[in-house]
Structures are given as structure tokens and as C-alpha cells.
Motif scaffolding. Structure first.
Motif, PDB file in Angstrom:
ATOM      1  N   CYS A 134      33.162  49.110  32.502  1.00 51.81           N
ATOM      2  CA  CYS A 134      31.700  48.614  32.599  1.00 51.81           C
ATOM      3  C   CYS A 134      31.626  47.435  32.886  1.00 51.81           C
ATOM      4  CB  CYS A 134      31.071  48.802  31.057  1.00 51.81           C
ATOM      5  SG  CYS A 134      30.909  50.338  30.425  1.00 51.81           S
ATOM      6  N   ALA A 135      32.374  46.578  32.851  1.00 51.74           N
ATOM      7  CA  ALA A 135      32.362  44.977  33.142  1.00 51.74           C
ATOM      8  C   ALA A 135      32.332  45.055  34.690  1.00 51.74           C
ATOM      9  CB  ALA A 135      33.330  43.987  32.672  1.00 51.74           C
ATOM     10  N   TYR A 136      33.159  45.665  35.478  1.00 46.23           N
ATOM     11  CA  TYR A 136      33.281  45.972  36.733  1.00 46.23           C
ATOM     12  C   TYR A 136      32.191  46.477  37.386  1.00 46.23           C
ATOM     13  CZ  TYR A 136      38.376  44.102  36.862  1.00 46.23           C
ATOM     14  OH  TYR A 136      39.309  43.249  37.076  1.00 46.23           O
ATOM     15  N   ALA A 137      31.909  47.559  36.698  1.00 41.10           N
ATOM     16  CA  ALA A 137      30.552  48.428  37.234  1.00 41.10           C
ATOM     17  C   ALA A 137      29.365  47.267  37.366  1.00 41.10           C
ATOM     18  CB  ALA A 137      30.113  49.311  36.363  1.00 41.10           C
ATOM     19  N   GLN A 138      29.270  46.380  36.259  1.00 45.01           N
ATOM     20  CA  GLN A 138      28.172  45.442  36.250  1.00 45.01           C
ATOM     21  C   GLN A 138      28.331  44.446  37.561  1.00 45.01           C
ATOM     22  OE1 GLN A 138      28.060  43.887  32.258  1.00 45.01           O
ATOM     23  NE2 GLN A 138      28.176  45.911  31.359  1.00 45.01           N
ATOM     24  N   GLY A 139      29.564  43.888  37.623  1.00 43.73           N
ATOM     25  CA  GLY A 139      29.862  42.866  38.638  1.00 43.73           C
ATOM     26  C   GLY A 139      29.505  43.422  40.114  1.00 43.73           C
ATOM     27  N   PHE A 140      30.318  44.842  40.160  1.00 34.26           N
ATOM     28  CA  PHE A 140      30.035  45.281  41.554  1.00 34.26           C
ATOM     29  C   PHE A 140      28.467  45.660  41.863  1.00 34.26           C
ATOM     30  CE2 PHE A 140      34.407  45.445  41.902  1.00 34.26           C
ATOM     31  CZ  PHE A 140      34.574  45.359  43.071  1.00 34.26           C
ATOM     32  N   ASP A 197      34.264  47.869  49.107  1.00 34.16           N
ATOM     33  CA  ASP A 197      35.468  48.064  48.794  1.00 34.16           C
ATOM     34  C   ASP A 197      36.578  47.103  49.539  1.00 34.16           C
ATOM     35  OD1 ASP A 197      34.831  48.494  51.444  1.00 34.16           O
ATOM     36  OD2 ASP A 197      36.103  50.258  52.001  1.00 34.16           O
ATOM     37  N   ARG A 198      36.056  46.484  50.419  1.00 36.42           N
ATOM     38  CA  ARG A 198      36.689  45.280  50.787  1.00 36.42           C
ATOM     39  C   ARG A 198      36.961  44.024  49.850  1.00 36.42           C
ATOM     40  NH1 ARG A 198      34.136  43.570  56.063  1.00 36.42           N
ATOM     41  NH2 ARG A 198      35.798  41.981  56.195  1.00 36.42           N
ATOM     42  N   VAL A 199      35.904  43.794  49.234  1.00 41.56           N
ATOM     43  CA  VAL A 199      35.881  42.999  48.004  1.00 41.56           C
ATOM     44  C   VAL A 199      37.058  43.612  47.054  1.00 41.56           C
ATOM     45  CG1 VAL A 199      34.612  41.992  45.905  1.00 41.56           C
ATOM     46  CG2 VAL A 199      33.572  42.390  48.221  1.00 41.56           C
ATOM     47  N   ALA A 200      37.035  44.810  46.521  1.00 41.80           N
ATOM     48  CA  ALA A 200      37.804  45.334  45.582  1.00 41.80           C
ATOM     49  C   ALA A 200      39.171  45.127  45.968  1.00 41.80           C
ATOM     50  CB  ALA A 200      37.790  46.721  45.302  1.00 41.80           C
ATOM     51  N   ARG A 201      39.486  45.297  47.426  1.00 42.10           N
ATOM     52  CA  ARG A 201      40.929  45.297  47.935  1.00 42.10           C
ATOM     53  C   ARG A 201      41.285  43.799  48.088  1.00 42.10           C
ATOM     54  NH1 ARG A 201      39.400  48.788  51.901  1.00 42.10           N
ATOM     55  NH2 ARG A 201      39.510  50.643  50.960  1.00 42.10           N
ATOM     56  N   ASN A 202      40.395  42.860  48.132  1.00 40.69           N
ATOM     57  CA  ASN A 202      40.723  41.490  48.131  1.00 40.69           C
ATOM     58  C   ASN A 202      41.230  40.969  46.815  1.00 40.69           C
ATOM     59  OD1 ASN A 202      39.651  38.178  48.037  1.00 40.69           O
ATOM     60  ND2 ASN A 202      40.056  38.998  49.996  1.00 40.69           N
ATOM     61  N   TRP A 203      40.915  41.571  45.764  1.00 40.11           N
ATOM     62  CA  TRP A 203      41.022  41.032  44.289  1.00 40.11           C
ATOM     63  C   TRP A 203      42.236  41.872  43.898  1.00 40.11           C
ATOM     64  CZ3 TRP A 203      35.170  41.899  42.118  1.00 40.11           C
ATOM     65  CH2 TRP A 203      34.710  40.877  42.543  1.00 40.11           C
ATOM     66  N   ARG A 204      42.885  42.739  44.829  1.00 40.83           N
ATOM     67  CA  ARG A 204      44.157  43.407  44.287  1.00 40.83           C
ATOM     68  C   ARG A 204      45.405  42.416  43.941  1.00 40.83           C
ATOM     69  NH1 ARG A 204      45.412  47.569  48.244  1.00 40.83           N
ATOM     70  NH2 ARG A 204      45.047  45.925  49.669  1.00 40.83           N
ATOM     71  N   ALA A 205      45.549  41.079  44.699  1.00 43.11           N
ATOM     72  CA  ALA A 205      46.749  40.277  44.547  1.00 43.11           C
ATOM     73  C   ALA A 205      46.277  38.701  44.597  1.00 43.11           C
ATOM     74  CB  ALA A 205      47.621  40.607  45.418  1.00 43.11           C
ATOM     75  N   GLY A 206      46.835  38.151  43.951  1.00 43.10           N
ATOM     76  CA  GLY A 206      46.663  36.671  43.804  1.00 43.10           C
ATOM     77  C   GLY A 206      45.525  36.170  42.837  1.00 43.10           C
ATOM     78  N   GLY A 262      46.074  46.815  38.513  1.00 41.24           N
ATOM     79  CA  GLY A 262      46.084  47.886  39.102  1.00 41.24           C
ATOM     80  C   GLY A 262      45.034  48.928  39.508  1.00 41.24           C
ATOM     81  N   PHE A 263      44.089  48.780  38.677  1.00 40.72           N
ATOM     82  CA  PHE A 263      42.904  49.781  38.778  1.00 40.72           C
ATOM     83  C   PHE A 263      41.997  49.274  39.777  1.00 40.72           C
ATOM     84  CE2 PHE A 263      38.858  49.192  35.868  1.00 40.72           C
ATOM     85  CZ  PHE A 263      38.593  48.031  36.300  1.00 40.72           C
ATOM     86  N   LEU A 264      42.388  48.251  40.640  1.00 36.26           N
ATOM     87  CA  LEU A 264      41.334  47.811  41.721  1.00 36.26           C
ATOM     88  C   LEU A 264      41.653  48.661  42.904  1.00 36.26           C
ATOM     89  CD1 LEU A 264      41.309  43.935  41.082  1.00 36.26           C
ATOM     90  CD2 LEU A 264      38.954  45.251  41.480  1.00 36.26           C
ATOM     91  N   ASP A 265      42.619  49.231  43.139  1.00 29.84           N
ATOM     92  CA  ASP A 265      43.062  50.147  43.951  1.00 29.84           C
ATOM     93  C   ASP A 265      41.914  51.514  43.804  1.00 29.84           C
ATOM     94  OD1 ASP A 265      45.194  49.563  45.910  1.00 29.84           O
ATOM     95  OD2 ASP A 265      46.412  49.642  43.999  1.00 29.84           O
ATOM     96  N   ASP A 266      41.746  51.951  42.645  1.00 27.09           N
ATOM     97  CA  ASP A 266      40.830  52.990  42.583  1.00 27.09           C
ATOM     98  C   ASP A 266      39.343  52.666  42.650  1.00 27.09           C
ATOM     99  OD1 ASP A 266      42.948  54.476  41.514  1.00 27.09           O
ATOM    100  OD2 ASP A 266      42.708  53.705  39.263  1.00 27.09           O
ATOM    101  N   VAL A 267      39.144  51.089  42.220  1.00 26.44           N
ATOM    102  CA  VAL A 267      37.624  50.729  42.598  1.00 26.44           C
ATOM    103  C   VAL A 267      37.275  50.688  44.146  1.00 26.44           C
ATOM    104  CG1 VAL A 267      36.202  48.615  42.475  1.00 26.44           C
ATOM    105  CG2 VAL A 267      37.692  49.264  40.709  1.00 26.44           C
ATOM    106  N   ALA A 268      38.519  50.271  44.796  1.00 28.18           N
ATOM    107  CA  ALA A 268      38.689  50.111  46.308  1.00 28.18           C
ATOM    108  C   ALA A 268      38.339  51.535  46.911  1.00 28.18           C
ATOM    109  CB  ALA A 268      39.985  49.417  47.068  1.00 28.18           C
ATOM    110  N   ALA A 269      39.090  52.452  46.233  1.00 23.26           N
ATOM    111  CA  ALA A 269      38.829  53.769  46.898  1.00 23.26           C
ATOM    112  C   ALA A 269      37.583  54.404  46.457  1.00 23.26           C
ATOM    113  CB  ALA A 269      40.045  54.791  46.360  1.00 23.26           C
ATOM    114  N   ALA A 270      36.854  54.241  45.417  1.00 26.87           N
ATOM    115  CA  ALA A 270      35.672  54.775  45.118  1.00 26.87           C
ATOM    116  C   ALA A 270      34.649  54.189  45.979  1.00 26.87           C
ATOM    117  CB  ALA A 270      35.261  54.340  43.692  1.00 26.87           C
ATOM    118  N   PHE A 271      34.751  53.088  46.376  1.00 19.61           N
ATOM    119  CA  PHE A 271      33.818  52.467  47.236  1.00 19.61           C
ATOM    120  C   PHE A 271      33.899  52.844  48.760  1.00 19.61           C
ATOM    121  CE2 PHE A 271      32.810  49.439  43.667  1.00 19.61           C
ATOM    122  CZ  PHE A 271      31.728  49.739  43.584  1.00 19.61           C
TER     123      PHE A 271
END
Ligand code: 6PG
Length: 467
Positions: free
Chosen positions: A328-334, A351-360, A366-375
């Protein structure tokens, strides 16, 4: 000698570590620091081609066209640095601001600097000291031309995701985009941390577990859908013993959370854009309440409390509740990012934002891959909750979130972020809400008019008569 490819202005913790990171990639980097102590540390630690005490010498050490990375405290100091730099720079040079600047300031500064023919990059840098040193996530905003000037360096120093992609991206044409995205990263960071803290409270106060036992539970969550940097951090922090007393150090830490403002800004931006981001806002408020230590002690003595035991919920339910709250927090942020992009014409690719947040970065998970795929699958999706993978996850985990919030309410343990997430979900999935009554009230006292479900048009009624 004017041979440095980039100059870092500000050699505090973040600036110094970024400079070291840059130097490690074989890139010649020069530094500037006003504070003599910090300059000494930087000279000792950082492989700088020079650590200057005068700005003119610093600028002279840079190869033209010059690139300056500001790593100073956000606020008026950034304006001061820009104003002192501008007379020393030439058209074609670029300035990047790597601090947590307010995106509105960044927009203003980009316009100011452009007048002098100088490029401006808003650069969100996430990952703290360790990230700066070994690979941060870099969220850039600015013109393609400006970004290109720094691209090689940014790609070289950024964290790399598991698929090898560098977490450095130009996310939009406006400099403000970089700092807006970083601000929303921090908003989600606040919510994520608060959700974890509430689960910790339910285990500690609600189930009477000690730090070591709770650490084991968080350890078990390091793999699987909750896998994230913040879960790792939590497990590690819970294991630390105070060298003097031998007690878990976390038990000796004052329960008053600080904040520098980015979470608050994220909430303000959400409200201004008309987007609901209650989990983020509640996380900010929870920090504020935590800071009222004296008032809380007095109130604790004044009021009797229910028995704080929340033994009815299982660890599995707590894990699922945490995941549901986090989605829910990610849904709100996006949703805030999507609305800001729409309002400002930023054409932000979520999707590029989610990919950018996958490391560092701090919220890497882990689930940012799923967020990126969803967008990627559907860039126009109204809300992350409606992406098939997330709808399924929510359907599976919401019963646990409901059970956990219920247990917490009964035990008198505050769970503002978990319950805000649940209320957000329950509101979003309600085909009918009590806003009909709000419309009727508004029309009663302010003649604001209302729409009807059974016919088109705007209506006003004399509500004081019964028919
Ligand atoms: C990061 C962090 C970093 C810092 C913020 C939040 O992404 O590396 O977000 O920028 O932790 O300043 O700090 P506060 O909790 O003090 O607001």
C-alpha cells in the motif's frame, strides 16, 4: 592543473565517499571544502587530485567544460554555492546538486543557472555513506545534454542491480524530477521503516519477545517477498549489544525519531497533488508523536491502558501484514509520482523509477522487480494494487493485515502505518463510500451542490424540510 573530470563541492560524509567512489573508477576528481577539519579528513582519505580551500583554485582544477557536483546540505547553502560558482564558470559547464534539495528549489535553480548558459542536474543520491562509497542509486533530472556530460561517471559509480544494470537514470527532462523522485523514495522509506517498527512493537510489547528473538524472526524474512535492505538492517541492529551493559543496544536507544524533512515534503506534495498517501503521512506523524517524550510520559501516567498483549497473531500473519502494508505504501508513492508527472508534463516512466530503486538505495527490495514489471506491462495502470501480481499478493495478505491491526487496536499498541495502509486498501476497494453524506452536508451548509446516482446534473436541495 586543469585535469579533473569532475569536482565535488562539499567533502562531508556523502561528498567525501562519492569522491572516493569516483576516484576508484580511475576518474580524476577534485574537491572543495570550506571546513579545514573536513578538508584534512578528505585529503587523508580521498584520492582527490586536489582538495582545495579556495573556490577559484577548485574551479581552475577542473577540465573544461567543467562539471561540479554539489554535495552540501540542502537549503540556502545550495543557493550561496551556486551564486559564488557562477562568476567562475563558463557557458557549457554543468552543475549537479546531489543533496536532498526541495524539488521546487531545484526548478528555480535550474532556471537561474540556465540564464548563464550552464546546465543543471537535479541528482537524487540514495544509499547513505556506504552507498556513496560503493554504489548509490542515482535519480537524475535534467536535459539530455547536461546528463550526457556526467553519464559515464554516474554509470560508473552507481550500484548495479542483479541483472547488471546500473542504478543511474535520467528520469526526466527537468532537473526537479531527480529531486522529486528522491523525495518520494524517502516518503516510502519513512513508511517502510514505520511499518517495520510497528511489527517490532507487536513482537516486543505485544508478545514479550526480546531483541535477539525478534532478530531471528526478521532474519527469517530476509529471503522471500519481504527481502530488502531495511529488513536486513533491522535484523542486524537488533543483534547489537551495548558494549558497556551487554544489553541489546536498541533497548537503550531513546524512542524519539528525528527527521530532516523529506518525508514531510513527500506528504505535502501528495496533498497538493490531491493524491492519498496516508501510510507515508502517518509515518511522518508517528515520528512527531515519538519526539514528544516528556508529554508521552506524563500522559502515560495519566491514562490507564488495555493489556498490551497481542499474542493471538502469528509470525506468518505479521509477515503478511507487513507485506500488505508495504505494498500500500508503494502504491501510494507511485500514485504521487504518476500525478506529479501528469501535472508537470514530466513523462516519468514508473517502471524505470522502480528499476532504479532495485539496488544501492535505502528502499532496495526484492519486490521492486515485480513493481517494475507491473508498470512495464501496463504503464497506464491506475494503481499498483490493480496490477495482477499485486492484486494477488494483496488478496493473500490482507486478511493477516486485518487480523494484526485488530489485535493491535485491542492491545492499545499504536499501528498508524499498518492501519493507514489497511484503511487505504479498504477505501480503494469500496465501490461506495460515505462521501454521499459529506456531499449532502456540504450542500446543506454551503450550497456546494451534489450529483445524484440516478440522473445527470448538479443539484441543490433545501435539506431542512424532510421532503
Ligand atoms: C537515502 C536516505 C538519506 C537520509 C535522509 C532521510 O536515501 O540515502 O533517504 O537521504 O536517510 O536524509 O533522513 P531523515 O530520516 O533524517 O529524514
Amino acid at each position: 592543473m586543469a585535469d579533473a573530470e569532475i569536482g565535488v563541492l562539499g567533502l562531508g560524509v556523502m561528498g567525501r565517499n562519492l569522491a572516493l567512489n569516483i576516484a576508484d573508477r580511475g576518474i580524476r576528481v577534485s574537491g572543495y571544502e570550506r571546513d579545514p577539519d573536513l578538508r584534512k579528513v578528505a585529503q587523508r582519505e580521498a584520492a582527490l587530485s586536489s582538495a582545495n580551500e579556495d573556490l577559484a583554485g577548485f574551479v581552475a582544477s577542473l577540465r573544461a567544460p567543467r562539471a561540479v557536483l554539489l554535495m552540501i546540505t540542502a537549503g540556502p547553502a545550495v543557493d550561496q554555492a551556486i551564486e559564488t560558482l557562477l562568476p567562475l564558470l563558463s557557458p557549457g559547464d554543468v552543475i549537479a546538486d546531489g543533496g536532498n534539495s526541495d524539488y521546487q528549489d531545484t526548478a528555480r535553480r535550474e532556471a537561474r543557472v540556465r540564464e548563464a548558459g550552464i546546465g543543471y542536474l537535479g541528482l537524487g543520491v540514495s544509499g547513505g555513506e556506504e552507498g556513496a562509497r560503493h554504489g548509490p542509486a542515482l535519480m537524475a533530472g535534467g536535459s539530455a545534454e547536461t546528463y550526457q556530460r556526467l553519464e559515464t561517471i554516474l554509470l560508473a559509480i552507481a550500484a548495479k542491480a542483479d541483472d547488471g544494470a546500473a542504478c543511474a537514470e535520467r528520469l526526466g527532462n527537468a532537473a526537479a524530477v531527480g529531486h522529486f523522485v528522491k523525495m518520494m523514495h524517502n516518503g516510502i522509506e519513512y513508511a517502510d521503516m514505520q511499518l517495520i517498527a510497528e511489527i517490532y512493537d507487536l513482537l516486543a510489547r505485544g508478545q514479550g519477545l526480546g531483541a535477539a528473538a525478534i532478530a531471528e524472526i526478521f532474519d527469517a524474512w530476509r529471503d522471500g517477498p519481504l527481502s530488502s535492505f531495511l529488513i536486513d538492517v533491522t535484523a542486524t541492529v537488533l543483534r547489537k549489544a551495548d558494549p558497556e551493559t551487554g544489553r541489546p543496544l536498541v533497548d537503550l536507544v531513546l524512542d524519539s525519531a528525528g527527521q530532516k524533512g523529506t518525508g514531510r515534503w513527500a506528504s505535502i506534495a501528495a496533498l497538493e497533488l490531491g493524491v492519498a498517501a496516508p501510510s507515508i503521512a502517518e509515518a511522518v506523524s508517528a515520528r512527531v508523536v515519538s519526539s514528544l517524550t516528556g508529554e508521552r510520559s506524563a500522559a502515560a501516567a495519566r491514562f490507564s491502558r488495555p493489556d498490551a498483549s497481542a499474542n493471538s497473531v502469528t509470525k506468518e500473519q505479521l509477515a503478511d501484514a507487513l507485506l500488505a502494508g508495504k505494498i500500500c505504501a508503494y502504491a501510494q508513492g507511485f500514485a504521487v509520482l504518476a500525478a506529479a508527472s501528469e501535472a508537470n508534463g514530466w513523462e516519468l516512466a514508473l517502471d524505470r523509477v522502480a528499476r532504479n530503486w532495485r539496488a544501492g538505495c535505502i528502499i532496495r527490495a526484492g519486490f521492486l522487480d515485480d513493481v517494475a514489471a507491473a508498470f512495464s506491462d501496463n504503464p497506464e495502470i491506475a494503481n499498483l494494487l490493480m496490477a495482477p501480481a499485486f492484486s494477488e499478493m494483496m488478496e493473500r495478505t490482507v486478511p493477516a493485515l486485518r487480523a494484526v491491526v485488530t489485535a493491535a487496536v485491542g492491545a492499545g499498541i499504536p499501528v498508524p502505518a499498518l492501519s493507514a495502509s489497511l484503511a487505504y486498501f479498504d477505501g480503494y476497494v469500496s465501490a461506495r463510500l460515505p462521501a454521499n453524506l459529506i456531499q449532502a452536508q456540504r450542500d446543506f451548509f454551503g450550497a456546494h451542490q451534489f450529483k445524484r446516482v440516478d440522473r445527470a446534473g448538479d443539484f441543490h436541495e433545501d435539506w431542512s424540510t424532510t421532503s
